[in-house]
Write a protein that holds these residues in place. Sequence first.
Motif, PDB file in Angstrom:
ATOM      1  N   THR A 122       0.845  -1.201   0.000  1.00  0.00           N
ATOM      2  CA  THR A 122       0.000   0.000   0.000  1.00  0.00           C
ATOM      3  C   THR A 122       0.876   1.245   0.000  1.00  0.00           C
ATOM      4  O   THR A 122       0.645   2.189  -0.767  1.00  0.00           O
ATOM      5  N   TRP A 123       1.897   1.263   0.852  1.00  0.00           N
ATOM      6  CA  TRP A 123       2.827   2.403   0.891  1.00  0.00           C
ATOM      7  C   TRP A 123       3.573   2.539  -0.436  1.00  0.00           C
ATOM      8  O   TRP A 123       3.649   3.639  -0.993  1.00  0.00           O
ATOM      9  N   LEU A 124       4.107   1.437  -0.962  1.00  0.00           N
ATOM     10  CA  LEU A 124       4.904   1.483  -2.186  1.00  0.00           C
ATOM     11  C   LEU A 124       4.094   2.005  -3.366  1.00  0.00           C
ATOM     12  O   LEU A 124       4.530   2.924  -4.074  1.00  0.00           O
ATOM     13  N   PHE A 125       2.903   1.447  -3.577  1.00  0.00           N
ATOM     14  CA  PHE A 125       2.113   1.860  -4.735  1.00  0.00           C
ATOM     15  C   PHE A 125       1.542   3.264  -4.558  1.00  0.00           C
ATOM     16  O   PHE A 125       1.416   4.005  -5.538  1.00  0.00           O
ATOM     17  N   SER A 126       1.212   3.630  -3.343  1.00  0.00           N
ATOM     18  CA  SER A 126       0.754   5.011  -3.113  1.00  0.00           C
ATOM     19  C   SER A 126       1.880   5.989  -3.400  1.00  0.00           C
ATOM     20  O   SER A 126       1.681   7.034  -4.030  1.00  0.00           O
ATOM     21  N   ARG A 127       3.065   5.645  -2.952  1.00  0.00           N
ATOM     22  CA  ARG A 127       4.244   6.500  -3.185  1.00  0.00           C
ATOM     23  C   ARG A 127       4.515   6.650  -4.689  1.00  0.00           C
ATOM     24  O   ARG A 127       4.735   7.750  -5.186  1.00  0.00           O
ATOM     25  N   LEU A 128       4.518   5.505  -5.386  1.00  0.00           N
ATOM     26  CA  LEU A 128       4.767   5.552  -6.838  1.00  0.00           C
ATOM     27  C   LEU A 128       3.685   6.339  -7.571  1.00  0.00           C
ATOM     28  O   LEU A 128       3.983   7.213  -8.385  1.00  0.00           O
ATOM     29  N   ASN A 129       2.432   6.013  -7.285  1.00  0.00           N
ATOM     30  CA  ASN A 129       1.329   6.611  -8.038  1.00  0.00           C
ATOM     31  C   ASN A 129       1.148   8.100  -7.740  1.00  0.00           C
ATOM     32  O   ASN A 129       0.921   8.895  -8.652  1.00  0.00           O
ATOM     33  N   LEU A 130       1.249   8.475  -6.458  1.00  0.00           N
ATOM     34  CA  LEU A 130       0.963   9.856  -6.089  1.00  0.00           C
ATOM     35  C   LEU A 130       2.154  10.784  -6.241  1.00  0.00           C
ATOM     36  O   LEU A 130       1.999  11.941  -6.631  1.00  0.00           O
ATOM     37  N   HIS A 131       3.360  10.297  -5.943  1.00  0.00           N
ATOM     38  CA  HIS A 131       4.529  11.166  -5.982  1.00  0.00           C
ATOM     39  C   HIS A 131       5.316  11.036  -7.277  1.00  0.00           C
ATOM     40  O   HIS A 131       5.720  12.038  -7.856  1.00  0.00           O
ATOM     41  N   HIS A 132       5.527   9.816  -7.724  1.00  0.00           N
ATOM     42  CA  HIS A 132       6.333   9.626  -8.927  1.00  0.00           C
ATOM     43  C   HIS A 132       5.526   9.942 -10.191  1.00  0.00           C
ATOM     44  O   HIS A 132       6.010  10.648 -11.074  1.00  0.00           O
ATOM     45  N   TRP A 133       4.306   9.389 -10.270  1.00  0.00           N
ATOM     46  CA  TRP A 133       3.492   9.618 -11.468  1.00  0.00           C
ATOM     47  C   TRP A 133       2.508  10.763 -11.288  1.00  0.00           C
ATOM     48  O   TRP A 133       1.732  11.057 -12.190  1.00  0.00           O
ATOM     49  N   GLU A 134       2.508  11.391 -10.121  1.00  0.00           N
ATOM     50  CA  GLU A 134       1.729  12.589  -9.823  1.00  0.00           C
ATOM     51  C   GLU A 134       0.242  12.441 -10.130  1.00  0.00           C
ATOM     52  O   GLU A 134      -0.386  13.333 -10.695  1.00  0.00           O
ATOM     53  N   MET A 135      -0.332  11.322  -9.747  1.00  0.00           N
ATOM     54  CA  MET A 135      -1.776  11.123  -9.887  1.00  0.00           C
ATOM     55  C   MET A 135      -2.455  11.793  -8.694  1.00  0.00           C
ATOM     56  O   MET A 135      -1.847  11.982  -7.656  1.00  0.00           O
ATOM     57  N   SER A 136      -3.715  12.116  -8.842  1.00  0.00           N
ATOM     58  CA  SER A 136      -4.443  12.717  -7.719  1.00  0.00           C
ATOM     59  C   SER A 136      -5.202  11.628  -6.962  1.00  0.00           C
ATOM     60  O   SER A 136      -5.674  10.661  -7.546  1.00  0.00           O
ATOM     61  N   VAL A 137      -5.281  11.825  -5.651  1.00  0.00           N
ATOM     62  CA  VAL A 137      -5.950  10.848  -4.796  1.00  0.00           C
ATOM     63  C   VAL A 137      -7.420  10.751  -5.182  1.00  0.00           C
ATOM     64  O   VAL A 137      -8.103  11.756  -5.314  1.00  0.00           O
ATOM     65  N   GLY A 138      -7.913   9.543  -5.355  1.00  0.00           N
ATOM     66  CA  GLY A 138      -9.321   9.326  -5.653  1.00  0.00           C
ATOM     67  C   GLY A 138      -9.697   9.438  -7.113  1.00  0.00           C
ATOM     68  O   GLY A 138     -10.852   9.184  -7.459  1.00  0.00           O
ATOM     69  N   SER A 139      -8.774   9.830  -7.983  1.00  0.00           N
ATOM     70  CA  SER A 139      -9.107   9.885  -9.407  1.00  0.00           C
ATOM     71  C   SER A 139      -9.276   8.456  -9.930  1.00  0.00           C
ATOM     72  O   SER A 139      -8.710   7.510  -9.403  1.00  0.00           O
ATOM     73  N   TRP A 140     -10.059   8.327 -10.994  1.00  0.00           N
ATOM     74  CA  TRP A 140     -10.349   6.991 -11.516  1.00  0.00           C
ATOM     75  C   TRP A 140      -9.086   6.278 -11.984  1.00  0.00           C
ATOM     76  O   TRP A 140      -8.941   5.072 -11.776  1.00  0.00           O
ATOM     77  N   ASP A 141      -8.190   6.991 -12.622  1.00  0.00           N
ATOM     78  CA  ASP A 141      -6.962   6.332 -13.085  1.00  0.00           C
ATOM     79  C   ASP A 141      -6.130   5.840 -11.905  1.00  0.00           C
ATOM     80  O   ASP A 141      -5.558   4.752 -11.952  1.00  0.00           O
ATOM     81  N   HIS A 142      -6.088   6.629 -10.816  1.00  0.00           N
ATOM     82  CA  HIS A 142      -5.348   6.197  -9.629  1.00  0.00           C
ATOM     83  C   HIS A 142      -6.026   4.990  -8.964  1.00  0.00           C
ATOM     84  O   HIS A 142      -5.358   4.025  -8.586  1.00  0.00           O
ATOM     85  N   VAL A 143      -7.353   5.037  -8.827  1.00  0.00           N
ATOM     86  CA  VAL A 143      -8.082   3.937  -8.194  1.00  0.00           C
ATOM     87  C   VAL A 143      -7.899   2.647  -8.989  1.00  0.00           C
ATOM     88  O   VAL A 143      -7.623   1.583  -8.426  1.00  0.00           O
ATOM     89  N   LEU A 144      -8.035   2.738 -10.306  1.00  0.00           N
ATOM     90  CA  LEU A 144      -7.889   1.541 -11.145  1.00  0.00           C
ATOM     91  C   LEU A 144      -6.464   1.004 -11.137  1.00  0.00           C
ATOM     92  O   LEU A 144      -6.247  -0.207 -11.025  1.00  0.00           O
ATOM     93  N   LEU A 145      -5.487   1.894 -11.251  1.00  0.00           N
ATOM     94  CA  LEU A 145      -4.097   1.449 -11.235  1.00  0.00           C
ATOM     95  C   LEU A 145      -3.732   0.840  -9.884  1.00  0.00           C
ATOM     96  O   LEU A 145      -3.135  -0.240  -9.823  1.00  0.00           O
ATOM     97  N   PHE A 146      -4.113   1.510  -8.794  1.00  0.00           N
ATOM     98  CA  PHE A 146      -3.806   1.002  -7.455  1.00  0.00           C
ATOM     99  C   PHE A 146      -4.463  -0.359  -7.225  1.00  0.00           C
ATOM    100  O   PHE A 146      -3.838  -1.284  -6.698  1.00  0.00           O
ATOM    101  N   SER A 147      -5.731  -0.485  -7.631  1.00  0.00           N
ATOM    102  CA  SER A 147      -6.429  -1.767  -7.478  1.00  0.00           C
ATOM    103  C   SER A 147      -5.735  -2.864  -8.273  1.00  0.00           C
ATOM    104  O   SER A 147      -5.537  -3.974  -7.776  1.00  0.00           O
ATOM    105  N   GLY A 148      -5.363  -2.566  -9.503  1.00  0.00           N
ATOM    106  CA  GLY A 148      -4.662  -3.550 -10.329  1.00  0.00           C
ATOM    107  C   GLY A 148      -3.317  -3.942  -9.741  1.00  0.00           C
ATOM    108  O   GLY A 148      -2.947  -5.128  -9.733  1.00  0.00           O
ATOM    109  N   GLU A 149      -2.582  -2.951  -9.248  1.00  0.00           N
ATOM    110  CA  GLU A 149      -1.279  -3.238  -8.624  1.00  0.00           C
ATOM    111  C   GLU A 149      -1.435  -4.139  -7.410  1.00  0.00           C
ATOM    112  O   GLU A 149      -0.690  -5.106  -7.227  1.00  0.00           O
TER     113      GLU A 149
END
Length: 191
Positions: free
Chosen positions: A66-93
């Motif tokens: 959870t920490w690793l993928f949140s870190r990658l998605n939110l900080h590295h790829w600069e996705m916004s929390v709760g956006s559909w692309d973030h939710v789908l990517l995080f769920s898939g990961e």
Amino acid sequence: AEGQLPEIVTLIINTIATQPSVLGLNLLLFLGILMFTDTSSGKGRWNYIVGAIHGLLHLVNLYFLTWLFSRLNLHHWEMSVGSWDHVLLFSGEMILVGGITSAVIFGIYLLFSISLLDNHITEASSSFRWEGYKNFLRIHVTQKGITIYPVGVEKVVTNWKNTGTAEKPKFEGDAIDCSLIEDPIEIFHKP
């Protein structure tokens, strides 16, 4: 830096300590895995110790990923929390990588349990390539119904030798030591 692993660990501990629902879900996951521990065989209390370690490893896996993928998605790829692309990517990961790492943890637990603790034989034998123990079903069919005999062979005979000819082979070896692994199952025909 914000969101480093030690800060996340502190945040997780504080959240578990102050949020009853989070504590309940963690206990549910941990106790569910602990209750899976085979206590009918093996090495007594060591079964519970290894089962508890197994449960803790799954919790660590959950929080680390959870920490690793949140870190990658939110900080590295600069996705916004709760956006559909973030939710789908995080769920898939979590489903893909979390599923694979959880399966590896479970496999190591079964390997350790069957090799060192002599338990979880039923669960591990389906994937554990062990030459020493085999099971089969002997089925007796009558007009009244069917009787199924679950037979186990503790030690497989490996010293077979052909004492016959190539045209008429006859194999001999040590006696086969077999026993019922549970009571016979009877299924009666109802007219």
